[in-house]
Design a protein around this motif. Structure first.
Motif, PDB file in Angstrom:
ATOM      1  N   THR B  52       1.197  -1.067  -0.314  1.00  0.00           N
ATOM      2  CA  THR B  52      -0.152  -0.180   0.176  1.00  0.00           C
ATOM      3  C   THR B  52       1.040   1.484   0.059  1.00  0.00           C
ATOM      4  N   ASN B  53       0.435   2.301   0.047  1.00  0.00           N
ATOM      5  CA  ASN B  53       1.226   4.249   0.175  1.00  0.00           C
ATOM      6  C   ASN B  53       1.660   3.519   1.472  1.00  0.00           C
ATOM      7  N   GLN B  54       1.571   3.983   2.117  1.00  0.00           N
ATOM      8  CA  GLN B  54       1.674   4.186   3.386  1.00  0.00           C
ATOM      9  C   GLN B  54       2.429   2.386   3.384  1.00  0.00           C
ATOM     10  N   GLN B  55       2.654   1.899   2.952  1.00  0.00           N
ATOM     11  CA  GLN B  55       3.377   0.760   3.419  1.00  0.00           C
ATOM     12  C   GLN B  55       5.027   1.236   2.521  1.00  0.00           C
ATOM     13  N   ASN B  56       4.578   1.240   1.673  1.00  0.00           N
ATOM     14  CA  ASN B  56       5.629   1.983   0.749  1.00  0.00           C
ATOM     15  C   ASN B  56       6.533   3.208   1.630  1.00  0.00           C
ATOM     16  N   LEU B  57       6.077   4.008   1.988  1.00  0.00           N
ATOM     17  CA  LEU B  57       6.188   4.965   2.511  1.00  0.00           C
ATOM     18  C   LEU B  57       7.770   4.720   3.782  1.00  0.00           C
ATOM     19  N   ILE B  58       6.348   3.949   4.673  1.00  0.00           N
ATOM     20  CA  ILE B  58       7.400   3.400   5.498  1.00  0.00           C
ATOM     21  C   ILE B  58       8.899   2.678   5.622  1.00  0.00           C
ATOM     22  N   LEU B  59       8.232   2.053   4.424  1.00  0.00           N
ATOM     23  CA  LEU B  59       9.740   1.146   4.104  1.00  0.00           C
ATOM     24  C   LEU B  59      10.753   1.956   3.052  1.00  0.00           C
ATOM     25  N   TYR B  60      10.671   2.691   2.266  1.00  0.00           N
ATOM     26  CA  TYR B  60      11.235   3.435   1.417  1.00  0.00           C
ATOM     27  C   TYR B  60      11.548   4.930   1.741  1.00  0.00           C
ATOM     28  N   GLU B  61      11.524   5.396   2.344  1.00  0.00           N
ATOM     29  CA  GLU B  61      11.067   6.703   2.739  1.00  0.00           C
ATOM     30  C   GLU B  61      12.290   6.425   4.118  1.00  0.00           C
ATOM     31  N   PHE B  62      11.844   5.477   5.209  1.00  0.00           N
ATOM     32  CA  PHE B  62      11.747   5.876   6.488  1.00  0.00           C
ATOM     33  C   PHE B  62      13.393   5.147   6.774  1.00  0.00           C
ATOM     34  N   ARG B  63      12.397   3.091   6.735  1.00  0.00           N
ATOM     35  CA  ARG B  63      13.684   2.113   7.266  1.00  0.00           C
ATOM     36  C   ARG B  63      14.491   2.128   6.051  1.00  0.00           C
ATOM     37  N   LEU B  64      14.294   2.518   4.993  1.00  0.00           N
ATOM     38  CA  LEU B  64      15.519   1.747   4.313  1.00  0.00           C
ATOM     39  C   LEU B  64      16.759   2.590   4.308  1.00  0.00           C
ATOM     40  N   PRO B  65      16.362   4.148   4.236  1.00  0.00           N
ATOM     41  CA  PRO B  65      17.765   5.098   4.356  1.00  0.00           C
ATOM     42  C   PRO B  65      17.960   5.668   5.220  1.00  0.00           C
ATOM     43  N   ARG B  66      17.523   4.857   6.359  1.00  0.00           N
ATOM     44  CA  ARG B  66      18.035   4.897   7.913  1.00  0.00           C
ATOM     45  C   ARG B  66      19.292   3.386   8.142  1.00  0.00           C
ATOM     46  N   ILE B  67      18.465   1.971   7.926  1.00  0.00           N
ATOM     47  CA  ILE B  67      19.306   0.955   7.718  1.00  0.00           C
ATOM     48  C   ILE B  67      20.766   1.259   6.693  1.00  0.00           C
ATOM     49  N   VAL B  68      20.609   1.918   5.407  1.00  0.00           N
ATOM     50  CA  VAL B  68      21.756   1.869   4.903  1.00  0.00           C
ATOM     51  C   VAL B  68      22.317   2.474   5.092  1.00  0.00           C
ATOM     52  N   LEU B  69      22.038   3.874   6.178  1.00  0.00           N
ATOM     53  CA  LEU B  69      22.669   4.982   6.400  1.00  0.00           C
ATOM     54  C   LEU B  69      23.727   4.480   7.206  1.00  0.00           C
ATOM     55  N   SER B  70      22.630   3.530   8.294  1.00  0.00           N
ATOM     56  CA  SER B  70      23.732   2.529  10.139  1.00  0.00           C
ATOM     57  C   SER B  70      24.789   2.103   9.495  1.00  0.00           C
ATOM     58  N   VAL B  71      24.444   1.248   8.237  1.00  0.00           N
ATOM     59  CA  VAL B  71      25.442   0.163   8.124  1.00  0.00           C
ATOM     60  C   VAL B  71      26.531   0.761   7.516  1.00  0.00           C
ATOM     61  N   LEU B  72      26.464   1.985   6.476  1.00  0.00           N
ATOM     62  CA  LEU B  72      27.225   2.970   6.385  1.00  0.00           C
ATOM     63  C   LEU B  72      28.196   3.625   7.130  1.00  0.00           C
ATOM     64  N   VAL B  73      27.536   4.165   7.883  1.00  0.00           N
ATOM     65  CA  VAL B  73      27.832   4.517   9.211  1.00  0.00           C
ATOM     66  C   VAL B  73      29.140   4.241  10.049  1.00  0.00           C
ATOM     67  N   GLY B  74      29.150   2.813   9.938  1.00  0.00           N
ATOM     68  CA  GLY B  74      29.390   2.095  10.860  1.00  0.00           C
ATOM     69  C   GLY B  74      30.533   1.353  10.958  1.00  0.00           C
ATOM     70  N   MET B  75      30.585   1.239   8.800  1.00  0.00           N
ATOM     71  CA  MET B  75      31.760   0.563   7.843  1.00  0.00           C
ATOM     72  C   MET B  75      32.548   1.759   8.359  1.00  0.00           C
ATOM     73  N   GLY B  76      32.384   3.022   7.787  1.00  0.00           N
ATOM     74  CA  GLY B  76      33.122   3.850   7.475  1.00  0.00           C
ATOM     75  C   GLY B  76      33.711   4.021   9.698  1.00  0.00           C
ATOM     76  N   LEU B  77      33.152   4.342  10.223  1.00  0.00           N
ATOM     77  CA  LEU B  77      34.056   4.410  12.142  1.00  0.00           C
ATOM     78  C   LEU B  77      34.586   3.246  11.631  1.00  0.00           C
ATOM     79  N   ALA B  78      34.402   2.410  12.126  1.00  0.00           N
ATOM     80  CA  ALA B  78      35.189   1.107  12.249  1.00  0.00           C
ATOM     81  C   ALA B  78      36.573   1.484  11.502  1.00  0.00           C
ATOM     82  N   VAL B  79      36.631   1.294  10.084  1.00  0.00           N
ATOM     83  CA  VAL B  79      37.610   1.197   9.495  1.00  0.00           C
ATOM     84  C   VAL B  79      38.425   2.781   9.289  1.00  0.00           C
ATOM     85  N   SER B  80      38.067   3.895   9.967  1.00  0.00           N
ATOM     86  CA  SER B  80      38.543   4.856  10.547  1.00  0.00           C
ATOM     87  C   SER B  80      39.268   4.759  11.797  1.00  0.00           C
TER      88      SER B  80
END
Lengths: 357, 339
Positions: B52-80
């Motif tokens: 549904t539109n709501q599910q799309n919104l939650i998944l693509y606009e809230f959850r996914l960017p947050r998850i991707v960002l968390s992983v990227l940040v963790g990688m950056g800090l760990a390598v640093s």
């Protein structure tokens, strides 16, 4: 690299023997008395100045008459009695508390970087203050103080426990790092409490350090503890001097290091707990003052402790005065102001690598 | 010898695969956690384009960017963290402990205080501010810890970092007290390491840094291996020591600054991830850098997910969760270390 225990200890004991002679030579009773007298005079003058300076300027003569011939009908007298006097006395007492706590810690642990702020005591006390603000709002000052004690105790036990767990013992580096990590842990916990209960900015004010809220009631509550602790510290001062020469020296002279350390830690807890519960998490006072005092009066704690009381008070009163003068009518947080002096001081000590103690 | 090398490579692949599996598992768990829950079936449906539109919104606009960002940040800090530890040859070095986070924080605070909202796009300019603050802090710490005869002593570097951090924190307190409550909220959340207010913009802002610096660091694995052995050996083997050290330090600082600028101040990741990786696979950088990066990503994602799951409607910032896990681990390492 493997160093046998004997090899590892040998240079240290030689160094200690050398230090022993040096310290005997560095005990300076004349300097001690002089600094004590001059310091007390300077302290009284600064207290007078601090009382006279403020939103309403009051001259020193009025200050004198407000203290010694108080009249309830004079507004200036009332300002002095109700606001300025408790504030300046509070600052003085707290400065002394931090300084003596720092001196005891540095002597006991033979660690030049020991300070209640750096060692997680402040963060522990702050944590428990956050807990009490969140779960028991509107708690009276008496209980807030108790909470701060418990918090300071938690911080101390964590830092010293971890610092002493390894065989290499409490090196300055280990102690500072343990302090930093424990502080990080406890402040994270305080932060999450603050966020959950919407206390963030209240707690930030408290973290910044603030002496303006001291009342006569606070003073009455803390005074007996402070006096008892100071007497205890003076009583313990000779033992601390011996301990600062190393556990072996103390044992050799018939002292029991464990007992001294226990008593010393208790005093540190009370002093730091009181100070933090009143002004908030102020670092570096307990670090700097004992060093300055040692520089002036030598390495004998019988002189260091009374002089730390005077110089610590003087420092805190001056810091409070500056905090009000930097940007009136706004007050600069006193903790931040002290860090401004404290950080270079710490850097200087770190550069010396903990030597010259 | 060949056999040993082969078994090492085999172990490396195994560890890499299992950390990756753990990451995927946390990813699935994370997608299902939050204020409005979605069942795994719903998530799959939404991924397949039947949400549904709501599910799309939650998944693509809230959850996914947050998850991707968390992983990227963790990688950056760990390598640093890995790079900082190897360059300073100090197992306890970490961007948070060394005051780099604090430098970035102060710069961000200046951004929030001085620049009116909406003048500059926060997602793109905050990283630049953070970078300049972190670099400034790093330079100050480097200069102060440097002594002509002795160079950089690990002990002094860390003590200097702690001191600079204390100083910056004091300055930040002065600035934060003057903020309005709303702006204070922003800063407080940043300081606590909160990833929640994210969007794809932040991911896009972080991505270029990662794409440039991570391969660069991996390209330098052999230099890192040599630096780890000690100065004399490294010079003997023909490494231009100071140049390489500065270059790698710069890379590490950039990575840490870019990461914390989008996620908020997160400490201890740069410490824990490299340590765990070293314990799993040993000290060779070509092996342990990728493992550390994955573990770092896992750790921050786990921190953020737990922060959402733990206290009901209140979200605990990832930085706090990571600190609560990380500080005891740091203390454990400290108790065992020989400093």
């Amino acid at each position: 690299m493997i160093i046998s225990k004997k090899e590892y200890l040998m240079p240290a004991t030689e160094h200690e023997a050398h230090e022993n002679v040096e310290i005997e030579a560095k005990s300076k009773p004349v300097a001690g008395v002089t600094v004590l007298i001059l310091g007390t005079m300077a302290l009284l003058l600064c207290i007078g100045l601090s009382i006279s300076f403020g939103a309403a300027d009051i001259d020193l003569l009025t200050v004198w008459s407000a203290v010694f011939s108080f009249s309830g009908e004079v507004t200036a007298h009332q300002i002095i009695q109700e606001i300025r006097l408790p504030r300046v006395l509070g600052a003085a007492i707290i400065g002394a508390c931090f300084a003596v706590a720092g001196a005891i810690m540095q002597g006991m642990t033979r660690n030049p970087l020991a300070d209640s702020g750096l060692l997680g005591l402040n963060a522990g006390a702050a944590f428990m203050v956050a807990v009490s603000l969140a779960f028991f709002p509107g708690l009276s000052y008496k209980y807030l103080m108790l909470f701060a004690f418990v918090g300071a105790a938690i911080g101390t036990v964590l830092v010293f426990g971890i610092g002493s767990m390894s065989r290499a013992g409490l090196t300055p580096m280990r102690l500072v790092l343990a302090g930093a990590a424990v502080s990080a842990l406890l402040s994270s916990l305080s932060q999450s409490i603050a966020l959950h209960f919407d206390l963030a900015q209240d707690l930030a004010f408290w973290f910044a350090g603030d002496v303006s809220g001291t009342t006569w009631d606070n003073l009455k509550l803390m005074l007996p503890w402070v006096v008892i602790s100071f007497i205890g510290a003076l009583f313990l001062s000779r033992s601390i001097t011996l301990l600062s020469l190393g556990d072996e020296v103390a044992i050799g002279l018939g002292k029991r290091p464990g007992l001294i350390k226990l008593a010393g830690s208790l005093l540190v807890l009370i002093l730091a707990g009181i100070a933090v519960s009143v002004v908030g998490a102020v670092s570096f006072v307990g670090l700097m003052i004992p060093h300055i005092t040692r520089f002036l009066v030598g390495h004998d704690y019988r002189w260091i402790i009374p002089n730390s009381i005077v110089i610590g008070s003087l420092f805190m009163v001056l810091a409070d005065l500056c905090a009000r003068m930097v940007n009136p009518p706004n007050e600069t947080p006193i903790g931040a102001l002290i860090a401004l002096i404290g950080v270079p001081f710490f850097l200087y000590l770190a550069r010396k690598g903990g030597r010259g103690f | 010898m060949e056999h040993v090398l082969q078994s090492k490579a085999h172990k490396f692949r195994l560890i890499l695969a299992s950390s990756f599996a753990l990451l995927i598992f946390t990813f699935v768990f994370s997608i299902n956690t939050g204020a409005s829950s979605m069942s795994p079936a719903e998530v799959v449906q939404t991924f397949l384009g039947n949400g549904t539109n709501q599910q799309n919104l939650i998944l693509y606009e809230f959850r996914l960017p947050r998850i991707v960002l968390s992983v990227l940040v963790g990688m950056g800090l760990a390598v640093s963290g890995c790079v900082l530890q190897s360059v300073s040859r100090n197992a306890l070095a970490e961007p948070g402990i060394l005051g780099i986070n604090a430098g970035a924080g102060l710069a961000i605070l200046f951004f929030v205080t001085l620049i009116p909202t909406g003048v500059l796009s926060a997602a793109y300019f905050v990283p630049l501010f953070a970078l300049s603050g972190a670099l400034l802090a790093a330079v100050v710490i480097y200069v102060l810890a440097f002594k002509r005869q002795e160079g950089i002593m690990p002990t002094r570097l860390i003590l200097t970092g702690v001191a600079i951090q204390a100083g910056i924190n004091a300055a930040m307190i002065v600035l934060t007290l003057r903020l309005t409550p709303e702006r204070y909220e922003t800063v407080a959340l940043w300081l606590a390491g909160y990833i929640g207010t994210t969007s794809w913009d932040y991911v896009l802002a972080l991505l270029p840094w990662m794409i440039i610096i991570l391969p660069f660091v991996y390209y330098k694995v052999n230099v890192l291996n040599l630096l780890n052995l000690g100065d004399q050996l490294a010079v003997g083997l023909g490494v231009d020591l100071e140049k390489e050290r500065r270059l790698l330090l710069f890379a590490a600082v950039c990575l840490a600054a870019a990461s914390v600028s989008v996620s908020g101040s997160i400490s201890f990741v740069g410490l824990i991830a490299p340590h765990l990786a070293r314990q799993l696979i040993g000290g060779k950088h070509q092996y342990y850098l990728p493992v550390a990066a994955l573990l770092g990503g896992l750790l921050v994602l786990l921190g953020d997910t737990l922060g959402r799951a733990l206290l009901g409607p209140t979200e605990i910032p990832a930085g706090i969760v990571v600190a609560v896990i990380g500080a005891p681990y740091f203390l454990y390492l400290l108790a065992r270390s020989k400093v």
